[in-house]
Each structure stands twice: as structure tokens, then as C-alpha cells.
Design a protein around this motif. Structure first.
Motif, PDB file in Angstrom:
ATOM      1  N   GLU A 109       0.836  -1.209   0.000  1.00  0.00           N
ATOM      2  CA  GLU A 109       0.000   0.000   0.000  1.00  0.00           C
ATOM      3  C   GLU A 109       0.866   1.252   0.000  1.00  0.00           C
ATOM      4  O   GLU A 109       0.581   2.208  -0.732  1.00  0.00           O
ATOM      5  N   ARG A 154      -5.321  -5.427  -5.036  1.00  0.00           N
ATOM      6  CA  ARG A 154      -5.823  -5.575  -3.662  1.00  0.00           C
ATOM      7  C   ARG A 154      -5.442  -4.370  -2.801  1.00  0.00           C
ATOM      8  O   ARG A 154      -6.249  -3.873  -2.013  1.00  0.00           O
ATOM      9  N   ALA A 206      -7.640  -1.491  -3.747  1.00  0.00           N
ATOM     10  CA  ALA A 206      -8.996  -1.647  -3.205  1.00  0.00           C
ATOM     11  C   ALA A 206      -9.032  -1.223  -1.735  1.00  0.00           C
ATOM     12  O   ALA A 206      -9.956  -0.513  -1.311  1.00  0.00           O
ATOM     13  N   ARG A 207      -8.026  -1.629  -0.959  1.00  0.00           N
ATOM     14  CA  ARG A 207      -7.971  -1.243   0.458  1.00  0.00           C
ATOM     15  C   ARG A 207      -7.759   0.268   0.611  1.00  0.00           C
ATOM     16  O   ARG A 207      -8.373   0.895   1.480  1.00  0.00           O
ATOM     17  N   VAL A 244      -8.591   2.653  -1.526  1.00  0.00           N
ATOM     18  CA  VAL A 244      -9.821   3.343  -1.935  1.00  0.00           C
ATOM     19  C   VAL A 244     -10.850   3.237  -0.819  1.00  0.00           C
ATOM     20  O   VAL A 244     -11.476   4.229  -0.437  1.00  0.00           O
ATOM     21  N   GLU A 245     -11.009   2.029  -0.279  1.00  0.00           N
ATOM     22  CA  GLU A 245     -11.979   1.823   0.798  1.00  0.00           C
ATOM     23  C   GLU A 245     -11.634   2.666   2.032  1.00  0.00           C
ATOM     24  O   GLU A 245     -12.524   3.191   2.708  1.00  0.00           O
ATOM     25  N   ALA A 246     -10.356   2.836   2.312  1.00  0.00           N
ATOM     26  CA  ALA A 246      -9.917   3.620   3.475  1.00  0.00           C
ATOM     27  C   ALA A 246      -9.931   5.118   3.207  1.00  0.00           C
ATOM     28  O   ALA A 246      -9.646   5.912   4.105  1.00  0.00           O
ATOM     29  N   GLY A 247     -10.259   5.513   1.967  1.00  0.00           N
ATOM     30  CA  GLY A 247     -10.314   6.932   1.635  1.00  0.00           C
ATOM     31  C   GLY A 247      -8.953   7.557   1.395  1.00  0.00           C
ATOM     32  O   GLY A 247      -8.813   8.787   1.410  1.00  0.00           O
ATOM     33  N   ASP A 250      -8.337   8.159  -4.377  1.00  0.00           N
ATOM     34  CA  ASP A 250      -9.576   8.443  -5.117  1.00  0.00           C
ATOM     35  C   ASP A 250      -9.517   7.743  -6.462  1.00  0.00           C
ATOM     36  O   ASP A 250      -8.490   7.771  -7.147  1.00  0.00           O
TER      37      ASP A 250
END
Length: 149
Positions: free
Chosen positions: A47, A78, A81-82, A84-87, A90
């Protein structure tokens, strides 16, 4: 004994095998930095690398992130995706093409980046402090040569 003289059935001596030594060095250095940002921001190494690439190159697709990081596409997907989900990242679409997403750091992602990047630079300075100026120049030349296509 030269490398050419080693029989094909001889065990690989990992402690002298360049790819292994580079991997160990990379893992050791990366993990020492990762320990700090994992604890503080719950970021994986993948990440963080994705975020660092998006900070350097805005509006990339997931494929372009994978290419720039030289990481596995599935691992990058993956991680994205994490993020994006965590903000922290964008995701939008490129023009009218819904098949191509465009990725960039969010404000929250930039805030984390701006705290982690100086930590990474400090680790790099500490590591390079073990070398004199000539060795640093040689290291850069050698790495550039080995990484050239």
C-alpha cells in the motif's frame, strides 16, 4: 572456483548469490521503514509503495501502478482496493471510458504520504551514511547498470 566451474548439481550458495543478497537487503531496509508506517497508519508495504507512486505520478491506472512498482498486478489491485476503501486513494473514470479508472491520492492519502515520506528519506540517509561519497556514486552507477533493460 569460478562460477563457470561449479557443477550443475551443486547446491546454490545463497549467501553469495547476488539476487538473494539483493532481496535480503531490500527486505531488511523495506521492513525497517515499514515497521514505522505500519504501526502508525496500518499501511502494508505494498500500500505504501502504491501511495508513493501515486504521489509521484498522478492519474495512473491500476496497470500503470503495477508497471511502475514492478509488483504483481493482483497485489497492486488488492492494495488499491484497500486504499480506496480507506479513503486514501480516489478512483474516477477516464473521460467517458468506464473501463479505465484513474487513481490519485486523496487529501487523507496526501496527509499520510507527507508524514511517511520524510521517514523513508531518513532511513535512506542512515543507510547511505555507511558509504563514502565515492561508494555512493559507484552504488548508483551499479544499480543503474543492473536495472537497465
Amino acid at each position: 572456483m569460478t562460477i563457470d566451474a561449479v557443477p550443475a548439481h551443486a547446491p546454490l550458495e545463497l549467501e553469495t548469490f547476488l539476487p538473494y543478497r539483493l532481496s535480503i537487503l531490500s527486505n531488511t531496509v523495506s521492513q525497517s521503514i515499514a515497521d514505522e508506517y505500519t504501526d502508525r497508519f496500518q499501511l502494508s508495504m505494498t500500500e505504501w509503495r502504491v501511495m508513493a507512486v501515486l504521489a509521484r505520478f498522478a492519474d495512473l491506472s491500476a496497470r500503470e501502478v503495477a508497471e511502475r512498482t514492478r509488483m504483481d498486478k493482483v497485489a497492486v489491485s488488492r492494495a488499491l482496493a484497500r486504499l480506496v476503501e480507506a479513503g486514501r486513494v480516489d478512483r474516477s473514470t477516464h473521460g467517458g471510458d468506464k473501463r479505465r479508472s484513474v487513481l490519485k491520492l486523496s487529501e487523507a492519502g496526501w496527509a499520510i504520504h507527507d508524514e511517511v515520506a520524510p521517514l523513508a528519506r531518513a532511513h535512506e540517509r542512515d543507510l547511505l551514511a555507511k558509504l563514502d561519497d565515492s561508494e555512493k556514486e559507484q552504488l548508483t552507477r551499479i544499480l543503474d547498470k543492473l536495472m537497465a533493460p
